[in-house]
Design an enzyme around this catalytic site. Structure first.
Site, PDB file in Angstrom:
ATOM      1  N   CYS A  43     -20.069  40.571   0.618  1.00 14.89           N
ATOM      2  CA  CYS A  43     -20.786  41.405  -0.357  1.00 14.89           C
ATOM      3  C   CYS A  43     -21.970  42.051   0.365  1.00 14.89           C
ATOM      4  CB  CYS A  43     -21.284  40.561  -1.525  1.00 14.89           C
ATOM      5  SG  CYS A  43     -19.982  39.766  -2.483  1.00 14.89           S
ATOM      6  N   CYS A 101     -17.682  30.743  -3.803  1.00 15.85           N
ATOM      7  CA  CYS A 101     -17.850  32.195  -3.740  1.00 15.85           C
ATOM      8  C   CYS A 101     -18.113  32.747  -5.139  1.00 15.85           C
ATOM      9  CB  CYS A 101     -16.602  32.854  -3.145  1.00 15.85           C
ATOM     10  SG  CYS A 101     -16.709  34.649  -3.063  1.00 15.85           S
ATOM     11  N   ASP A 154       7.866  52.268  -2.129  1.00 13.83           N
ATOM     12  CA  ASP A 154       6.919  51.431  -1.408  1.00 13.83           C
ATOM     13  C   ASP A 154       7.623  50.943  -0.145  1.00 13.83           C
ATOM     14  OD1 ASP A 154       4.110  49.950  -2.266  1.00 13.83           O
ATOM     15  OD2 ASP A 154       5.252  48.793  -0.804  1.00 13.83           O
ATOM     16  N   ASP A 195      -1.556  56.010  -5.305  1.00 11.95           N
ATOM     17  CA  ASP A 195      -2.535  54.927  -5.188  1.00 11.95           C
ATOM     18  C   ASP A 195      -2.406  54.364  -3.770  1.00 11.95           C
ATOM     19  OD1 ASP A 195      -4.358  52.914  -5.537  1.00 11.95           O
ATOM     20  OD2 ASP A 195      -3.127  51.724  -6.902  1.00 11.95           O
ATOM     21  N   CYS A 234      -9.243  53.872  -3.327  1.00 16.49           N
ATOM     22  CA  CYS A 234     -10.149  52.751  -3.067  1.00 16.49           C
ATOM     23  C   CYS A 234     -11.070  53.030  -1.888  1.00 16.49           C
ATOM     24  CB  CYS A 234      -9.359  51.464  -2.826  1.00 16.49           C
ATOM     25  SG  CYS A 234      -8.246  51.539  -1.401  1.00 16.49           S
TER      26      CYS A 234
END
Length: 447
Positions: free
Chosen positions: A82, A162, A335, A378, A405
């Site tokens: 993070c 976490c 895919d 995507d 993303c």
């Protein structure tokens, strides 16, 4: 550049960069400062130099941002998973909206100054949101430990609690390390190159079902380990093994199939108003709660009609394609992972799903007489393949939704897409709280 390594400098932080670092300027040189926030005055030490920029670490905060908070995680600095937990969550959402603007300004697709970049949709409770973990394993201090590598290293940071990870998956990986130690299961070592190297644990948000993959450099005997594990955690439905003998950073071997050692071929997960199957290797979003938001936005952006013929590129298990079942005339997808296509064929009844790349299959379908009116993509963080971009520009489906993303590869791809499409809006969705990443849904309509 007059800066030197270990030189100490005062710096005003002007913004937060795309990797979550503070960005300032010292005598004409851009300096990236880990852990600094917009509006802060810092005293920093130069840690590395490049031709056009420098990096630094904070020695002292002379002026703190009012949005700085104390990170809740005790290993926040060591782990690096993070990057912006020291930034208050409402400001994280503003930063992620700005991330998109920074990327657009860098790549400058046609008309980018007027794009509508919508406010980031965040979470009410942005902790314990990750339903899947992939932890490295190492034998350290007479015990098997699991966690992530520290940034830019192969030094394992053990993770026991976490704050981003689903609590059940965390409890299971902790138990796995105890069992691997007790049963003396061989553990991967970069010098000896044998044994378990990574463990994947995924929990379905809707059903609570769990699947596990042990990734090993050699075949290992896990019968007793699995028996103990499944007795303690009855929600485990699948345990699989993937053999990866390559001495690389790749987690899975793509040359061998993943073998089911125990349990079912797949687990059941749900999103929106439907359920679907997930085999161990199949891709699915890491944040199931926000996936509902993401898919809702994708359906809204597509504005599908019953006479539309839809292509679901980078389909994974067909989870996005399934959202359009009954809303369009036909659905086709592809895919490169065979197990994902097996799932997609089950998850999208009546859909046509094939193993292969979009850039190879779409021209083939066009040659066979199929032409899509709608396209949803995507892609992975690398963005769209150049050949696929050329194919999209050549075939020009009337409407397109790009789910991204990675803001940088999205902005790069929009340079070519904006030649034939109007970018109606970009909707940011916070799939990864406390990190410098965001997901985006882009609505495109043919000019």
């Amino acid at each position: 550049m007059t800066l030197k390594i270990k030189q100490k400098i005062p710096l005003k932080i002007k913004k937060i960069g795309i990797n979550g670092e503070g960005v300032g300027n010292f005598k004409g040189t851009t300096v990236f400062v880990t852990g600094a926030l917009k509006g802060e005055d810092v005293y920093a030490e130069i840690t590395s130099l490049a031709p056009n920029f420098a990096t630094a670490k904070v020695l002292k905060l002379n002026k703190k941002s009012p949005h700085r908070v104390v990170p809740m995680c005790e290993i926040y600095k060591q782990c690096g998973g993070c990057q912006i937990m020291h930034l208050a969550y409402p400001q994280q959402l503003l930063f992620k909206q700005d991330l998109l603007r920074q990327a657009l300004k860098k790549f400058r697709p046609e008309g980018f100054e007027t794009y509508e970049v919508r406010k980031t949709i965040g979470m009410k409770n942005p902790e314990h949101y990750r339903a899947k973990l992939q932890f490295q394993t190492r034998f350290l201090g007479e015990k098997v430990r699991a966690g992530l590598f520290a940034e830019n290293s192969h030094r394992l940071v053990e993770i026991k609690n976490c704050l981003a990870q689903d609590e059940t998956t965390q409890a299971i990986i902790t138990e796995i390390t105890e069992l691997l130690t007790f049963h003396r299961i061989p553990i991967y070592n970069e010098r000896k190159f044998d044994g378990i190297r990574t463990v994947m644990v995924r929990r379905a948000h809707q059903t609570g079902q769990v699947q596990i993959i042990f990734i090993s450099s050699e075949r290992v005997e896990l019968t007793r380990t699995i028996a103990s594990l499944t007795e303690k955690f009855p929600e485990i439905k699948t345990v699989a093994l993937n053999i990866n003998r390559k001495n690389t950073s790749e987690i899975y071997s793509n040359t061998s199939e993943t073998e089911i050692l125990w349990g079912e071929r797949a687990i059941l997960e749900g999103v929106l108003d439907y359920t679907f199957e997930l085999s161990p290797r199949a891709f699915y979003q890491l944040n199931p709660e926000q996936t509902n938001t993401l898919y809702t936005e994708a359906v809204k952006a597509m504005d599908a009609r019953l006479d539309d013929d839809l292509i679901d590129a980078y389909s994974g298990t067909g989870t996005i394609g399934r959202a359009f079942l009954g809303k369009v005339r036909s659905i086709r997808g592809m895919d490169v992972i065979p197990e994902s296509i097996d799932d997609a064929r089950v998850n999208v009844p009546g859909g046509i799903y094939e193993v292969g790349t979009a850039e190879s299959l779409i021209p083939q379908w066009v040659a066979d007489g199929f032409k899509a009116t709608a396209l949803i993509v995507d892609p992975p963080r690398t963005g769209l393949d150049d050949k696929l971009l050329d194919t999209i520009v050549a075939t020009k489906p009337a409407k397109m939704v790009y789910v991204s993303c990675n803001v940088s590869t999205l902005a790069r791809d929009l340079v070519k897409l904006a030649q034939v499409y109007d970018v109606k809006y970009i909707q940011s969705v916070d799939m990864f709280p406390h990190t410098a990443r965001t997901e985006a849904v882009v609505k495109l309509v043919r000019k």
